[in-house]
Each structure stands twice: as C-alpha cells, then as structure tokens.
Write an enzyme that holds these catalytic residues in place. Structure first.
Site: not given
Ligand code: G6Q
Length: 538
Positions: A264-265, A381, A501
C-alpha cells in the site's frame, strides 16, 4: 545486525566521537566535495555529519555484512522477500520503463500487465481531461474525489500537491480518507454530483473507512442524480480485489488493477496514482515513473560507497543505534512538498516499526525511527529551537530546489538562504566567544551559545518536476529498504495496521448493539458505556 561489523562501527565512532563537525571541516578543506553524491537529478551533501572516512568504511562494512547487494537483487527480481505475507515486493516493476524488461513472479512475467494497466489508466485520464468521458447528464468532469486511506491516500495526496504546477487547473482534486463523516460532508459541500468522478482506491476493497465513505458517496450521488445507473459514469475502482469491486456495484471495465506484490505505502506509481494522473496527465505521470526508475537503477547498480539511498540509510543507523537518536526530521524547503513528511512517515514507520527479527526473535537494538517534519521556513518559527538547543539529537534532512515555479521578487533567494543558513548554524553553532564578540552581556552568553555539531543532510535538485519527485520518493523507499535489511526486520508487512482494522470492528458491535454486554477491560467498558448513555442507548 552482524555483531562483528557492528563492533567495527562502534570502534570507529569511539575513535572519533569527540571530534566535532566543525573540527572535521577544519581538518579537511575538501570535505564538502568528498561527502557529496549525485544521482537521478539529486545532489546529496552529507558532509555536515559526524563521520570521517573510518566511520563511513565501518558503516559500509555493516551493509556488506548484511549482504545488501544480494538483498537488493532479490527485491528487483521478484523473490518473495515479504515472507510473513508470502509475497514478492515489486514496486520497482511499476516504474520499469525499459520496454523489453521482464520481471517474473511465480514464473509469470508481470510486465505486460503493468504496461496494460498503465495504458488503460492513460486512456481514461485523457478521456476525463479532454471531456470525452462525461458524467451521467453529459457534463464534463470538474471534480475528482479519491476515496482511500493510508497507502491508498497519502501518496496521491502528497504528489498531487507536489505537482500542482503541472496540473490541469480546471479539474479539482479532493481526497477523502477519514471515516469521520466530516471529511466526506465537507467535500460534498464543495462539489457538484453531475460533474464529479469518485475514485474508490483500496487494495483490499474491504477497508472499513474507505468502504463506508464510498457507500455514503454513492448514496449521495444516486440521490442527487435520481438514478442508480449514474454510478457507472461517476465511480471507478482501483483495487486488487475484483470480486469485491463487483459486489460494490462497479463494472470491472471501470476497475484499474494492481497486484499483491505492491505494498500500500509503495503504491503511488500503480493504479493508485490514477487521481494524480488525471491531474497532471499521463505524460507527466510517465515522467514521474522515469524519475523513480532512474533512482531504482542507481540503487541497483551503484557501488555501496556511491549509493545515495545506502548512504542515507547508514547515516540514519549511525544516529539511531550509536547516538540514540529516536527521530529524524525531514524539512522540505518547498511549499509544494507540504505533505511529503506525512507521506514519508507512513513509508518509514509502517515499514520498519518492527521489534522482531526475521528469525522471529526480539531485536536487541532500536529499529524504525520516528519521522516527522514540516516545510521550511515555517518549522524555523516553531520546533527548530529544540533541534538547535534542546537535549535531543535530531538529525535532519533538508530538501530544496535551486529554481522555483513561482518567481516573485526575491522570495526564492530568501527561502534558500534560510535552508543553507540553518544547516550551517546546526553544524557549526555559535561559541561563547562569538557571543561576547557580538556584545552579548555575560549573563546571557550561556543562553545564546549554540553547541552546534547537529547533523544534517542537504538534498538539492534544480527544480521540482515529476521526474525529481519520482526520484526523491524512490530514494527514501530504498533508504528504508536498506535499513530494514541491516536491522534484519521484515519491512513489507504491517500487522499493526491489520490489528487496528479488527479491533475497531469488535468495538463497533458493542457501540451499536441493542443491549450492551461489555467484555473489555474496565476502562474500555466505562468509555463505551458513557458513549452509549449520551446517545440514549441501553
Ligand atoms: C500500507 C498499509 C495501509 C493500507 C491501508 C488501506 O502499506 O497496508 O496503510 O494502505 O490500510 O488499505 P486498502 O488499500 O486495502 O484499503
């Protein structure tokens, strides 16, 4: 971490620990040139760090002892290095711009699919931008709302802000992430249903926040346009989970796929970047991928001593593990990068915020640092005081561009003067003698003295473009990868996020149940009971 190599780092540091950055500069007039690297449009000056040739040599030894080069190859070639999820880690395949490249996962070349999705995204982005894709009532799309969270939000938000100079200004981008209804409600106040495209971005398509927001957005749209058939023109999905996308009511033709080997990241260069692509156009998106790719190639091929992500990673390890620094600051001197520190926060803290080694044993050293920051000069600042004179050691990365997109008067010279002056002051400080020479009264001298010796890196590019942004993101991705290899932790899972989750779902049941049967600890039970009482629930 390899004990023998680590001992060499400690010994090298012990031999030079009392030498300050100021003394290092005084002893070597060529220091700046020696400790400067270039790659993919970026120059890194790391001379204002507490390192000499021996410390750097020992640090490179640490990387070698961790078999870093082999680990890099494993990532690029699709080995399943994310073992706790049994997945390959191939965000680098997403931006592999070599038309002949092949990258295999389980014997299948993933590149044709990567190229096909990119082409599909490009055609759709062009259609939205040109007005060929219109809303249900025939109007052009003017508002694009990305609904996603975490990795499906932070990258697109950061990059859309960063590349605003390249954006089509007649299309406005919004990002809804928080399950707090305020986020959606305030966005809906700004947009018109018949001119809005909702992009539901979720790798799993089961994330509570995103699904809740997407369902409410769909309800709003159908109510406004008076016909459920409108959804087809106003909703698209970015996901790996076609079954759930279909269940939601989005035609697979309006789905842009990615794959389980994209974390995801790390997903900005995947279909998750669609909102950005609509904003800046496929051509600029392609340039961003090219920037990523340049840094990828540098990381994969440059020898460790000249490898920018590796050098950044090793310096981070030096301060975390030898000097006990708990955090580091990322300070972009560019307003367009205002969300870059927040984006990096997830990338770093979710990747290396781990306390168990790859062998399942507790680590005996600190791992993922706390990353934080704000754009310069605003931070000056506020929190810079602590960096200059506080009791915590906070190494900082200063990021700047020689040119601005908005030349007005002497703003940019002033901005950059601040950047350079800060790194100078942090490194060299101000002695009591200098204070006295400046006429400071004796009783104020202790307060106006700056110890200096505060380490900084300076990253400079000519200008902020899609290419330099892509390269910058890849630089930090690979820095974090390198640190994960040396700390021997799994950087590509995130069980802490999964826990959140599950927990929220359990508590939600108790909040909304007709009759409460609370089985938590006394504090959580009392909080839930209080909430229920205020809302008049039994
Ligand atoms: C990222 C994580 C997390 C993920 C979100 C959204 O590396 O796994 O931040 O991106 O929980 O997940 P979904 O894209 O599955 O909705």
């Amino acid at each position: 971490m390899n004990q023998e190599a680590w001992k060499k780092v400690e010994d090298a540091v012990a031999a030079s620990k009392t030498t300050t950055i100021k003394q290092l500069f005084a002893a070597d007039p060529d220091r700046a040139a020696k400790y400067t690297l270039s790659a993919a449009g970026w120059t890194l000056d790391y001379s204002k760090n507490r390192v000499d040739a021996d410390v750097m040599k020992a640090l490179f030894g640490l990387a070698k002892a961790a078999n870093l080069s082999e680990e890099i190859e494993k990532m690029f070639t699709g080995a399943k290095i994310n073992r706790t999820e049994n997945r390959a880690v191939l965000h680098t395949a997403l931006r592999n711009c070599d038309p002949a490249a092949q990258v295999f996962v389980d014997g299948k070349d993933v590149m044709p699919d990567v190229r096909a999705v990119l082409a599909k995204m490009g055609a759709f982005a062009d259609a939205v931008r040109s007005g060929a894709h219109r809303g249900f009532t025939g109007k052009r799309i003017k508002y694009v709302v990305n609904i996603g969270i975490g990795g499906s939000d932070l990258g697109p938000v950061m990059a859309t802000l960063a590349l605003a100079p390249y954006s089509k200004r007649s299309i406005r981008n919004y990002f809804v992430s928080n399950v707090d209804s305020t986020h959606l409600a305030e966005t809906l106040r700004e947009i018109k249903a018949d001119q809005t495209l909702f992009i539901v971005a979720s790798k799993t398509f089961t994330t509570q926040e995103t699904m809740t927001n997407a369902l409410s957005a769909r309800e709003w749209l159908v109510k406004k346009l008076g016909d459920a058939a409108a959804v087809a023109k106003h909703f698209v999905a970015l996901s790996t989970n076609e079954a759930e996308v279909v269940k939601f009511g989005i035609d697979p033709a309006n789905m842009f796929a990615f794959w389980d080997w994209v974390g995801g990241r790390y997903s900005l260069p995947s279909a998750i970047g669609l909102s950005l692509m609509i904003s800046i156009g496929p051509k600029n998106f392609g340039k961003m991928l090219k920037g990523y790719w340049k840094m990828d190639k540098h990381f994969r091929t440059a020898r460790l001593e000249k490898n920018m992500p590796v050098v950044l990673a090793l310096l981070g390890i030096l301060y975390s593990n030898v000097y006990g620094a708990e955090s580091y600051a990322v300070l972009p001197y560019d307003q367009y990068l205002s969300r870059f520190p927040a984006y990096l926060q997830q990338m770093d803290m979710e990747s290396n915020g781990k306390a168990v080694t790859k062998d399942g044993q507790p680590v005996t050293y600190s791992t993922g640092p706390i990353e934080w920051g704000e754009p310069g000069t605003n931070g000056q600042h506020s929190f810079y005081q602590l960096i200059h004179q506080g009791t915590h050691l906070i190494p900082a990365d200063f990021i700047g561009f020689c040119k601005t997109h908005n030349p007005i008067g002497d703003h940019h010279d002033k901005l950059m003067a601040n950047l350079f002056a800060q790194t100078e002051a942090l490194a060299f400080g101000k002695t009591a003698e200098q204070c006295r020479a400046d006429g400071d009264p004796e009783e104020l001298v202790p307060f106006k003295t700056f110890e200096g010796n505060r380490p900084t890196n300076t990253l400079l590019a000519d200008d902020l473009t899609p290419e330099t942004l892509g390269a910058l993101v890849a630089l930090y991705e690979h820095k974090i990868f390198t640190q994960g290899v040396i700390w021997n932790v799994y950087s590509f899972d995130q069980w802490g996020v999964q826990l959140g989750k599950v927990l929220a779902k359990n508590v939600l049941k108790d909040l909304v149940a007709e009759k409460a049967d609370l089985k938590h600890d006394s504090s959580t039970n009392a909080l839930i009971a209080h909430y229920r009482k205020v809302l008049g629930r039994a």
